[in-house]
Design an enzyme around this catalytic site. Structure first.
Site, PDB file in Angstrom:
ATOM      1  N   GLU A  97      -1.759  -5.340   3.369  1.00  0.00           N
ATOM      2  CA  GLU A  97      -0.461  -4.739   3.180  1.00  0.00           C
ATOM      3  C   GLU A  97       0.573  -5.865   2.820  1.00  0.00           C
ATOM      4  O   GLU A  97       0.846  -6.654   3.695  1.00  0.00           O
ATOM      5  CB  GLU A  97      -0.145  -4.021   4.423  1.00  0.00           C
ATOM      6  CG  GLU A  97       1.063  -3.104   3.965  1.00  0.00           C
ATOM      7  CD  GLU A  97       1.575  -2.259   5.270  1.00  0.00           C
ATOM      8  OE1 GLU A  97       2.785  -1.520   5.222  1.00  0.00           O
ATOM      9  OE2 GLU A  97       0.962  -2.421   6.343  1.00  0.00           O
TER      10      GLU A  97
ATOM     11  N   ASN B 206       4.801  -0.853  -0.226  1.00  0.00           N
ATOM     12  CA  ASN B 206       5.730   0.412   0.162  1.00  0.00           C
ATOM     13  C   ASN B 206       6.796   0.636  -0.763  1.00  0.00           C
ATOM     14  O   ASN B 206       7.305  -0.194  -1.436  1.00  0.00           O
ATOM     15  CB  ASN B 206       6.359   0.191   1.487  1.00  0.00           C
ATOM     16  CG  ASN B 206       5.211   0.263   2.672  1.00  0.00           C
ATOM     17  OD1 ASN B 206       4.955   1.000   3.265  1.00  0.00           O
ATOM     18  ND2 ASN B 206       4.778  -1.164   3.005  1.00  0.00           N
TER      19      ASN B 206
ATOM     20  N   GLU C 189       1.914   2.943  -1.020  1.00  0.00           N
ATOM     21  CA  GLU C 189       2.009   3.837   0.462  1.00  0.00           C
ATOM     22  C   GLU C 189       3.470   4.607   0.340  1.00  0.00           C
ATOM     23  O   GLU C 189       4.617   4.032   0.169  1.00  0.00           O
ATOM     24  CB  GLU C 189       2.224   2.512   1.777  1.00  0.00           C
ATOM     25  CG  GLU C 189       0.819   1.896   1.862  1.00  0.00           C
ATOM     26  CD  GLU C 189       0.913   1.029   3.218  1.00  0.00           C
ATOM     27  OE1 GLU C 189       1.963   1.338   3.777  1.00  0.00           O
ATOM     28  OE2 GLU C 189      -0.191   0.501   3.259  1.00  0.00           O
TER      29      GLU C 189
ATOM     30  N   ASP D 138       1.563   7.127   4.432  1.00  0.00           N
ATOM     31  CA  ASP D 138       1.951   6.001   5.468  1.00  0.00           C
ATOM     32  C   ASP D 138       2.736   6.938   6.611  1.00  0.00           C
ATOM     33  O   ASP D 138       3.104   7.877   6.492  1.00  0.00           O
ATOM     34  CB  ASP D 138       2.860   4.980   4.906  1.00  0.00           C
ATOM     35  CG  ASP D 138       2.903   3.850   5.948  1.00  0.00           C
ATOM     36  OD1 ASP D 138       1.916   3.905   6.813  1.00  0.00           O
ATOM     37  OD2 ASP D 138       3.858   3.105   5.985  1.00  0.00           O
TER      38      ASP D 138
ATOM     39  N   GLU E 263      -2.691   1.573  12.121  1.00  0.00           N
ATOM     40  CA  GLU E 263      -1.763   0.554  12.140  1.00  0.00           C
ATOM     41  C   GLU E 263      -1.491   0.186  13.563  1.00  0.00           C
ATOM     42  O   GLU E 263      -1.902   0.833  14.552  1.00  0.00           O
ATOM     43  CB  GLU E 263      -0.325   0.665  11.522  1.00  0.00           C
ATOM     44  CG  GLU E 263      -0.502   1.019  10.231  1.00  0.00           C
ATOM     45  CD  GLU E 263       0.884   1.517   9.659  1.00  0.00           C
ATOM     46  OE1 GLU E 263       1.429   0.768   8.800  1.00  0.00           O
ATOM     47  OE2 GLU E 263       1.438   2.616  10.115  1.00  0.00           O
TER      48      GLU E 263
END
Length: 825
Positions: free
Chosen positions: A589, A647, A679, A709, A766
Site C-alpha cells: 500500500e 488511496n 482504494e 477501504d 489492516e
C-alpha cells in the site's frame, strides 16, 4: 433599550491624561475669555437689534440640534455655530463666548449631557473662538466696523474659519481618544467628511450673515432658510446611511451594522473587564437555516422571502432589547449578545433561538420545517475583533451542521482553515508545483535511465517477489483476474538482465534464487516473519505505538533524502501486504509522507484534510499516481513484481480526470493496469454514488482493481458489495486491533471475511500488530494482512532491502488461535 452614552460617565482616576485634558481646556477657556467678558460692561453696540436677533436665534436653534443616529463618536449639528461665529466677526470675542456658552448649556440640558461634559463643550468652543479671533486680529479689522470689506478681510475670515474648525475638531477627537482609546480615532476620521460638510457650511454662512446685518437686522432671520437646508441635508445624509445599514427585506440591521456594533461592543466589554465588572463576555451567534434551499427550489423565491420575514420576526421575539439581531444575507442571521458571564449564557440564548425555529412556519396553509444550525464565538476567548469572531462563529456553525447538531461553540480543533493550515496549504502547493512535469524518464535502482525494453514488464514476467513457486499477478486474460488465491500457473523464468546491479537485486529479492544460492541462514526464528533482520513474536519495533509508528518516518532518518528547501519533500512510503496462508508478499500500500523542514513529518490525515477542500488535492493526486506508477516500473525492471494500492479522495472520483491520468501514466511507463489498485472509502461512495460508480467502472474497464477501504466504518449499504466492480475489501484497523480481546470486533471481522468470500472478493486486514491476531485472522480465513507485525511503512529503497531479507512463513495451528465469541444476550 439604547445603552447610555459612555461619554456621560464620569471617568475614573486611572484616566489621568483625559482628566488632565479636560481640566486644561476648561482652565484655558477661563483665562482667554475672562478679560473679553469683563469688557462687555458698558458696550453700547451690544444693545443693537442685530446682535440680539443673532443671540436669540443661536440659543433657540440649539434647543433642537440635529443628532445623527448611531453617530455618537462625532458632534451633532448645532446651528448656533453660524450665529456665534458671525458675532465673533462683528462684535468680537466676548459677546461670541457669552452667547455660545448659553447655547451650549441649553443644548446640554436638552440632550441630557452630564454637567462636566457640558462645561468641557463650552470650554472647547471658547478655545476655538479665541483661536479664530487671534487670526482675525492679523487682518485689517472687524467686518462690522463700518469700512468696506476687501480681499484681505475675506482671507482673514477664511483663515479664522479653518482655525475654528481645526481647534474644535482636534480637541473633541483628542478627548475621545484619551477617554476611550484607539477605537474613537478611526471613527473620528470617518466622521470628518460629515463634519466638514455640515459644520463647514454653518461657518461659511457667518460672513454672509454679518454682512447682511450691516444693512438691517430684518435680513438676519432669512438665514434660517439656508440653515434649514443644512439641517435637511444632514437629515437626508443620515437617513441614507441608516438605509445602507438595513436589510431591505426584513428591516433588520445588515452586515455593515453588525460590524459597527461588534466593534463598539468589544471595546465596551474590554472596559468592563478592565474595571473588574461582571458581564464582561460578548457572544456572536451565527445562524444558518436548514433546508431553506429546498423551499426556494420547490416553492420559489417569493415564498422563500416570506419565510425569511417570518423567521426574522421569530428571532426578534427571543433576543433581548439590548442585543442586536442582523441578517447577513441569504438564510444567515447573526446575534450580538453582550453582558454575559460565560458560554452558558450564550448557550441559553442559542437554545431559545433553536426552540423558536423548531415550530414549522405556516405559509398559505403549508407547514414548512426549517430549523437551523447555530455557531457561537465568545469574546475574548475566541477573538478580540469582528473579523476573528465572525470567522470563528462561522467555523462553529459549520461544525454544528456537519455533526447534525443544533448548537456548537468554537473549538480550535474544528477550524480546518486556520492561518496555520492556510500556510501549510501554501507550502504544499509550492512543493507540488516545484516538481518537474510528468513524463520524466524511468530510472532503475542505481539511478540510471532505463532503456525502453527494461521500463516495461517483459511478456510472461510473472515471477513473484514474495514467495517461492507462486504468482503474485493474476492472469489478465482469465475470468479470475485479480484473484491471487486461486491455483497459479507455472511461473516462467524472467529473462536475464544485462545490468549486474539489477541481477544482484533480483537475487536478493527472489526467495527462490536466494534459497538456492544460500540454503539456510543461521539463527532463523520459527515464529513470525523477519523485519529488518530482527526476529520477534510481536511485530512491534522499539516500543513504538502501532498508530504512531505507522505514521513515523524511517528509523534514523531526519527527513527524506533530498528534502531541502523551505517546503520539504513529498515522498511515498510502502507497507507490504502479505498472504496469511503462504506468507508471500502479494502487494504494497502506497502511503503519502511529507517531511516539512519546520513542522517535521506532517500528519497524513491533516495533510489530506488541508488539501481535500482545495484545488491542491488534484496536484497531490497526480503526484501520487505519477510516483507510484513510476515506482512500479522501476520494480518491474528489477524483477520485483508487486501490486501497489493507492488511496484517492472523494474529489478525485467525481470526474474522469483520474482515469485519464492513470491510463496515461500506465501507458507511458509500460506498467500493466493489473499492477495498480485504487482504494476508495465508503464515505466517497455516499458522497455522489452515480458519479463515483461511473468513474470506478471506467477504472475497472481499464484493468485497475478497486478496493473498498475501511469497510464497516462508513454509511454505505451492503448493496455496494454487489453492485460495484470490487476486487478487494479491507477490514478497518479499528476492528482488527481489538479482535483478540473483544468478541464484538471479532464477530465483525469474521462476518466481513465470510461475506466477502461468498461474493468472490479477497479480504485484507489492516493493523495486524501481534502474532495472536495474525493467527486469528488465519483461522477466520482472511486472505491477506498488513501491519507492524510484518513491516512498517518504508521508502521504496528500504522495501527492496526488506524483501531481500524477508522469509515467508505460514501460521501453525495453535490453541490460542480460537476466535473469541460473544455470549448470547
Amino acid at each position: 433599550m439604547e445603552p447610555a452614552d459612555p461619554r456621560n460617565r464620569l471617568p475614573s482616576g486611572r484616566e489621568t491624561p483625559f482628566l488632565g485634558l479636560v481640566a486644561g481646556v476648561i482652565g484655558l477657556a477661563v483665562v482667554v475669555s475672562l478679560l473679553p467678558l469683563v469688557g462687555l460692561v458698558g458696550r453700547p453696540d451690544l444693545l443693537s437689534a442685530a446682535f440680539w436677533t443673532m443671540a436669540v436665534l443661536a440659543v433657540g436653534c440649539d434647543a433642537r440640534p440635529f443628532v445623527p443616529s448611531g453617530r455618537r463618536q462625532t458632534s451633532a449639528v448645532f446651528p448656533s455655530t453660524c450665529f456665534t461665529f458671525a458675532i465673533l466677526l462683528g462684535w468680537g470675542l466676548g459677546p461670541a463666548v457669552l452667547v455660545q456658552t448659553v447655547a451650549v448649556v441649553v443644548s446640554g440640558v436638552r440632550l441630557g449631557h452630564a454637567p462636566w461634559r457640558t462645561a468641557f463643550n463650552a470650554a472647547q468652543y471658547t478655545c476655538a473662538l479665541a483661536a479664530a479671533y487671534l487670526v482675525l486680529r492679523l487682518g485689517p479689522g472687524g467686518l462690522f466696523d463700518g469700512h468696506q470689506p476687501g480681499w484681505t478681510d475675506v482671507l482673514a475670515a477664511a483663515g479664522a474659519t479653518v482655525t475654528w474648525f481645526a481647534v474644535n475638531y482636534g480637541l473633541v477627537s483628542t478627548a475621545l481618544r484619551l477617554r476611550f482609546g484607539g477605537r474613537w480615532w478611526p471613527a473620528a476620521r470617518q466622521g470628518l467628511p460629515f463634519e466638514l460638510l455640515s459644520t463647514g457650511s454653518l461657518l461659511l454662512l457667518a460672513p454672509v450673515l454679518v454682512t447682511a446685518a450691516r444693512a438691517t437686522a430684518a435680513l438676519i432671520p432669512l438665514v434660517l432658510v439656508p440653515l434649514f437646508a443644512v439641517y435637511r441635508m444632514a437629515y437626508l445624509s443620515d437617513e441614507q446611511e441608516q438605509l445602507a445599514a438595513l436589510d431591505p427585506l426584513t428591516g433588520l440591521p445588515n452586515r455593515k451594522a453588525l460590524l459597527a456594533e461588534v466593534a463598539e461592543q468589544v471595546h465596551r466589554h474590554a472596559e468592563r473587564v478592565a474595571r473588574g465588572e461582571p458581564g464582561g463576555r460578548l457572544a456572536l451567534l451565527l445562524i444558518d437555516l436548514d433546508r431553506f434551499k429546498n423551499v426556494n427550489d420547490a416553492l420559489g423565491h417569493a415564498v422563500g422571502d416570506r419565510l425569511l420575514v417570518e423567521v426574522s420576526a421569530r428571532l426578534a421575539g427571543v433576543v433581548r432589547d439590548r442585543d442586536l439581531l442582523a441578517r447577513l444575507g441569504g438564510d444567515e442571521f447573526a446575534i450580538v449578545a453582550g453582558g454575559l458571564d460565560g458560554v452558558d449564557g450564550a448557550r441559553e440564548l442559542a437554545g431559545r433561538v433553536a426552540a423558536a425555529l423548531i415550530e414549522p412556519v405556516s405559509l398559505d396553509g403549508l407547514p414548512l420545517d426549517v430549523g437551523g444550525s447555530i455557531g457561537i464565538a465568545l469574546y475574548p476567548e475566541h477573538g478580540e475583533d469582528y473579523a476573528t469572531l465572525m470567522r470563528h462563529a462561522d467555523v462553529a456553525m459549520y461544525d454544528a451542521k456537519h455533526r447534525h447538531d443544533t448548537v456548537a461553540v468554537y473549538a480550535a480543533e474544528s477550524d480546518h482553515h486556520s492561518a496555520e493550515r492556510l500556510g501549510l496549504l501554501a507550502d504544499l502547493r509550492r512543493v507540488l508545483e516545484a516538481r518537474p512535469a510528468a513524463g520524466r524518464p524511468v530510472r532503475g535502482g542505481d539511478g540510471a535511465v532505463l532503456p525502453p525494453r527494461l521500463a516495461t514488464d517483459p511478456p510472461g514476467a510473472d515471477t513473484p517477489a514474495g514467495g517461492p513457486g507462486t504468482d503474485a499477478d493474476p492472469d489478465p486474460g482469465g475470468p479470475a483476474a485479480g484473484r491471487w488465491w486461486l491455483p497459479r500457473r507455472r511461473p516462467r523464468p524472467a529473462p536475464a538482465q544485462p545490468d549486474e546491479l539489477l541481477n544482484r537485486i533480483l537475487t536478493g529479492a527472489d526467495p527462490v534464487r536466494r534459497h538456492r544460492d544460500h540454503p539456510a541462514l543461521p539463527g532463523s526464528s520459527p515464529v513470525g516473519p523477519v523485519r529488518g533482520g530482527t526476529p520477534g513474536p510481536t511485530g512491534r519495533e522499539a516500543g513504538l505505538p502501532a498508530r504512531a509508528a505507522a505514521d513515523a518516518p524511517a528509523a534514523g532518518a531526519g527527513g527524506p533524502a533530498g528534502g531541502t528547501g523551505e517546503t520539504g519533500e513529498i515522498t511515498m512510503y510502502y507497507q507490504p501486504q502479505v498472504a496469511i496462508a503462504t506468507g508471500e508478499v502479494v502487494g504494497v500500500e502506497a502511503l503519502l509522507r511529507w517531511w516539512h523542514p519546520r513542522r517535521g513529518m506532517v500528519d497524513p490525515e491533516e495533510l489530506i484534510r488541508v488539501a481535500e477542500q482545495s484545488a491542491v488535492m488534484r496536484l497531490l493526486t497526480y503526484r501520487v499516481v505519477d510516483d507510484v506508477v513510476e515506482q512500479l516500473a522501476k520494480w518491474s525492471a528489477a524483477g520485483i513484481t508487486l501490486r501497489a494500492s493507492l488511496n484517492v479522495s472523494v474529489r478525485d472520483l467525481h470526474t474522469d480526470e483520474i482515469v485519464d491520468r492513470i491510463a496515461d501514466r500506465l501507458a507511458h511507463c509500460g506498467v500493466r493496469p493489473e499492477r495498480l489498485q485504487l482504494e476508495i472509502t465508503e464515505g466517497a461512495l455516499m458522497a455522489d454514488p452515480r458519479r463515483v460508480l461511473a468513474t470506478i467502472t471506467r477504472l475497472h474497464q481499464l484493468g485497475v482493481a478497486i478496493s473498498l477501504d475501511d469497510f464497516g466504518t462508513g454509511y454505505s449499504s451492503l448493496q455496494h458489495l454487489r453492485r460495484l466492480p470490487l476486487a478487494e475489501v479491507k477490514v478497518d484497523r479499528s476492528f482488527v486491533l481489538g479482535m483478540a480481546d473483544d468478541a464484538d470486533d471479532a464477530a465483525i471481522v469474521r462476518s466481513t471475511i465470510e461475506l466477502a468470500g461468498a461474493l468472490g472478493l479477497r479480504v485484507v486486514a489492516e493493523g495486524v500488530e501481534d502474532e495472536r491476531t495474525w493467527r486469528l485472522l488465519h483461522a477466520a480465513g482472511c486472505d491477506a494482512a498488513q501491519g507492524w507485525f510484518y513491516a512498517r511503512p518504508m521508502p521504496a529503497e528500504e522495501l527492496a532491502a526488506w524483501l531481500a531479507r524477508y522469509r515467508p512463513l505460514s501460521p501453525v495451528p495453535s490453541p490460542d488461535a480460537e476466535i473469541p465469541r460473544r455470549h448470547a444476550r
